[in-house]
Every structure is written in C-alpha cells, then in structure tokens.
Design a protein around this motif. Structure first.
Motif, PDB file in Angstrom:
ATOM      1  N   ASP A 166      -8.667  -0.779   4.774  1.00  0.00           N
ATOM      2  CA  ASP A 166      -8.370  -0.262   3.297  1.00  0.00           C
ATOM      3  C   ASP A 166      -9.918  -0.155   2.722  1.00  0.00           C
ATOM      4  O   ASP A 166     -10.711  -0.792   2.968  1.00  0.00           O
ATOM      5  CB  ASP A 166      -7.794  -1.219   2.397  1.00  0.00           C
ATOM      6  N   THR A 167      -9.975   1.230   2.191  1.00  0.00           N
ATOM      7  CA  THR A 167     -11.308   1.411   1.633  1.00  0.00           C
ATOM      8  C   THR A 167     -11.626   0.612   0.486  1.00  0.00           C
ATOM      9  O   THR A 167     -12.877   0.373   0.128  1.00  0.00           O
ATOM     10  CB  THR A 167     -11.325   2.898   1.021  1.00  0.00           C
ATOM     11  N   ASP A 168     -10.776   0.093  -0.192  1.00  0.00           N
ATOM     12  CA  ASP A 168     -10.880  -0.798  -1.483  1.00  0.00           C
ATOM     13  C   ASP A 168     -11.816  -1.990  -1.084  1.00  0.00           C
ATOM     14  O   ASP A 168     -12.351  -2.676  -1.970  1.00  0.00           O
ATOM     15  CB  ASP A 168      -9.619  -1.024  -2.137  1.00  0.00           C
ATOM     16  N   SER A 169     -11.431  -2.447   0.206  1.00  0.00           N
ATOM     17  CA  SER A 169     -12.382  -3.601   0.549  1.00  0.00           C
ATOM     18  C   SER A 169     -13.718  -3.359   0.962  1.00  0.00           C
ATOM     19  O   SER A 169     -14.431  -4.279   1.411  1.00  0.00           O
ATOM     20  CB  SER A 169     -11.697  -4.406   1.715  1.00  0.00           C
ATOM     21  N   ALA A 195      -6.371  -6.810   4.387  1.00  0.00           N
ATOM     22  CA  ALA A 195      -6.313  -7.040   2.908  1.00  0.00           C
ATOM     23  C   ALA A 195      -5.950  -8.552   2.608  1.00  0.00           C
ATOM     24  O   ALA A 195      -6.247  -9.207   1.909  1.00  0.00           O
ATOM     25  CB  ALA A 195      -5.371  -6.313   2.193  1.00  0.00           C
TER      26      ALA A 195
END
Length: 431
Positions: free
Chosen positions: A336-339, A392
């Motif tokens: 996940d790019t958010d992490s 995640a």
C-alpha cells in the motif's frame, strides 16, 4: 551510439566482481602499509618518452597522444593518455617531494590506455592495480612486493600461477652485455625478423623477449645478461631469492625475462599462467632505481609491480572461482502506498545499521504497488535472503512480517517494528 572499440562498459552484476577484487586489494595493501595514490589520466607525452624509452613498443606504436588546444600565447602542450602508471606515480612523488620525509609505499587502481588490436585480455582501455615502493634500495623490498602479489593470489583463491625471476643488473653491466649481444646478433643477421633488425642497435635486449617461434633458438643461445653481473648485483639478486625461499615461494630463473620498458634495473619478475593463452602474464614488475632522476627528480631507488585486472578476473572465471554477488540482505514488500512514509523510515534505520535493503518500487506508481505475487517474484529474483512484508494489518499493530527466501520451507514470522534493530544485529552477525 556505441562505446569506442576496445573500451568496455562494466555493468552489474559483473561490476560486483570488480568491487570484490578491489576490496580484497585494499585490505591487503593496508596490511602491508601501502597507501593509495591517484594520478591524472592525462600526462605530458615527454614523461612517457623519457620514462618508458623512445624505442619501446608502447611509445612507438601504442600511446594515445595529441596536441592540446593552444593558449593565448599560441602554446599547446603535447599530452598522452597514460599507457601505464609507474611514470605518473614517480612524477607525482618527485613533484610533491614525497620522499623528503623518507620512503613511500603506494598503490593505485586505475584505467590505462593503449592503441592496439583488442583481443581477450588486451583492451584499449584496461585497468591495472599497482604497488610501488619508492626510496628503498634493499633487496628485502623487492621480495616484499613479490610476497605481496603472492599473498593476493592466495586471498583470491587462484592457483597454477608461476613466478619467473631475472636480474638486469646495473647500467654499466647491461652496456657490456649489450656490446656482446649486438656482436652475436650481427653474426646471425639473416635469421633476424623485421622487428629484430629494427631493434638491433636501438634496443637489442628486447630481441631476447621475441614471441616469434622462428627466433626462439637464436634468442636462447644468445649471451646471458646474468653472466655479466658483478658481485654486488649478484648479491642483491641472491638476497631476494633467499627471502622468497624462506616464504616457501618457488620461482623459475628466466634469463630472457627483460620486461618491455627501459626503466628497469636489477630484479625483474613476472607472474604467469598457462590458462589465458597468449596473455599469460597477469602481473609484472621490478626495480627502477634511475627513473626518478630520468624524469628530472632527485635520484632515489624504487621498485614496483602492476597487475592486469581484466586478466585476473578472466583467470578467476577460468578456474571457476565463485565471487560474491551484490545482492541485498532484505527485500521490502509494500502492498500500500499509504504506508510508504513509515516503511521508508524503517528501512532507512535498517540501512544505517548496516543491512542492505532493496524496497519494491513499481515502474509506474499510478498503477499502485503491484500484487503480492509480483512483488514476491521480484524479491526472489533480487537474491535477497529475507523479505519484509509491510502489510496494512501488521503495521496497524506496529508489526512487520518476515519471510526467509533461501531456506526451503522456512515459515513466515511476525516481528514488532521495535524488534527490527535487534533482528538486524543478529542478521549482521551471521553475514
């Protein structure tokens, strides 16, 4: 566009073999207290003409030389890409008065340039590792350098390398031999090839090193320089041999070994192999007590050698000696790019602790980070020993998954992010 013929790119993973060799050389040189020197690729042409000899093959046929652009006074220097580095090292030592405080033990790793027909083990841009000891006149330093090269073969795991020795004596002894040699060759003038006839009066000693099979018998029967050496030169040569014997190093006396450059005197030597065909010399050198004065410096004794990097790497391949690959210890899988902010902060900490980390990075981040399957495929192809999976769910609990990639059916486990430092220390201890 393509590279210049005979000048080769060194690409991964091949470049890792070069780095491995260079690392071994640096450690070995440090153990012998040799310090690194780096000289310019370009030197004044006259340095090589005066240092190497005007009638050597290198100066006559092989140098890349050119007239530099003129300055405002209309003067333009005549420059050459260095065909070897001993002359450049001597110039630097003389120019900067490095011998003012005593002798210097120096080494270099650098590209050289010669305009000749490219073939296996002989390129127009090639690389040499060299060791030079300047300001030391004793035979123990000649022997030290030979032992140093011998230790390098041992450290690399190479075998089947033989050492050839000779002594060229001092200039007055060489002059007496030269007179006898010319008289002998004149008696057999009809047997001399074109190259030998050209060198008969300019550099007859080089005729003894002929590669022409038709002239081998003639060269072998020629007067031996060793028979013209005086007591002092013989004593120096015998002392070198005694030290080598004490180290258990065997050698062959080769009276025809003269080396290709004019600056040598007393001890000369070559390390040779039969596994590389015509390019069998992988390291050569000797004493050059008059070179510093010859190029305009204060007289000082010196001795050194140069090793062909490409030839040594070829020999490692021929002997099937495995060399380490530049592979990461850890491949980071990031779903996940958010992490990414937390992941990259964690990976930076691992790198600062000495762990080699490669993070998965897609070709186009607009398409996301890619599937687990594709990332694991990349992780396996990277050669990494472990995969760290920053899922995640794990990250929400302050954890990361660890998957060994080279241990068969080893199971996946979970680590707290706070435990990664301790895990990295354990990993480092096993590397």
């Amino acid at each position: 566009m393509q590279a210049v013929r005979g000048m080769n790119d060194i690409l991964p993973p091949e470049s890792a073999r070069w780095e491995w060799l260079e690392d071994i050389v640096r450690r070995l040189m440090a153990g012998y207290a040799y310090r690194n020197i780096r000289t310019p690729v370009l030197e004044h042409t006259d340095l090589f003409v005066r240092g190497l000899g005007e009638v050597t093959d290198v100066v006559e046929k092989e140098m890349y030389s050119f007239q530099d652009r003129t300055d405002k006074h209309g003067d333009g220097a005549h420059l050459s890409l260095r065909p070897e580095n001993t002359a450049g090292v001597v110039r630097a030592v003389s120019e900067h008065s490095l011998l003012h405080g005593g002798g210097q033990r120096l080494y270099y790793m650098a590209p050289m340039f010669r305009r000749e027909r490219p073939q296996r083990g002989r390129y127009r841009q090639f690389h040499q590792i060299g060791a030079e000891a300047l300001g030391y006149a004793g035979p123990e330093v000649d022997a030290e350098l030979i032992v140093l090269a011998h230790d390098l073969w041992q450290a690399l795991g190479l075998h089947g390398i033989s050492l050839q020795l000779n002594s060229l004596g001092q200039p007055h002894e060489r002059q007496q031999h030269r007179t006898a040699l010319i008289a002998y060759l004149e008696q057999h003038h009809d047997q001399l090839d074109e190259d030998a006839q050209r060198r008969l009066y300019s550099n007859p000693l080089r005729i003894l090193d002929t590669k022409n099979p038709a002239m081998q018998t003639l060269a072998e029967a020629a007067p031996r320089l060793l028979d013209f050496l005086g007591e002092e030169s013989l004593r120096h040569f015998e002392a070198v041999q005694a030290i080598l014997s004490a180290h258990g190093i065997t050698w062959t006396l080769n009276p025809r070994l003269v080396r290709g450059l004019d600056y040598y005197n007393l001890t000369v030597f070559e390390f040779v192999t039969e596994e590389l065909g015509a390019q069998g010399t992988i390291c050569g050198g000797g004493r050059y007590d008059y070179l510093i004065e010859q190029i305009g410096g204060k007289p000082a004794p010196a001795v050194g050698w140069a090793m062909g990097v490409e030839r040594v790497l070829e020999l490692l391949k021929a002997q099937e000696i495995a060399t380490p690959q530049a592979t990461p210890d850890v491949y980071a899988i990031v779903p996940d790019t958010d992490s990414l902010p937390l992941v990259m902060q964690t990976l930076t900490q691992l790198r600062r602790q000495g762990v080699r980390v490669q993070m998965h990075t897609p070709a186009d981040s607009r398409q996301g980070m890619g599937s687990f399957k594709s990332q694991f495929k990349r992780a396996d192809a990277s050669g990494a020993a472990h995969a760290l999976i920053f899922g995640a769910e794990e990250l929400s609990h302050g954890e990361v998954s660890l998957k060994p990639l080279r241990e068969g059916n080893a199971s996946q486990s979970t680590l707290a992010l706070a435990e990664l430092a301790q895990w990295s220390q354990a990993l480092q201890s096993r590397l």
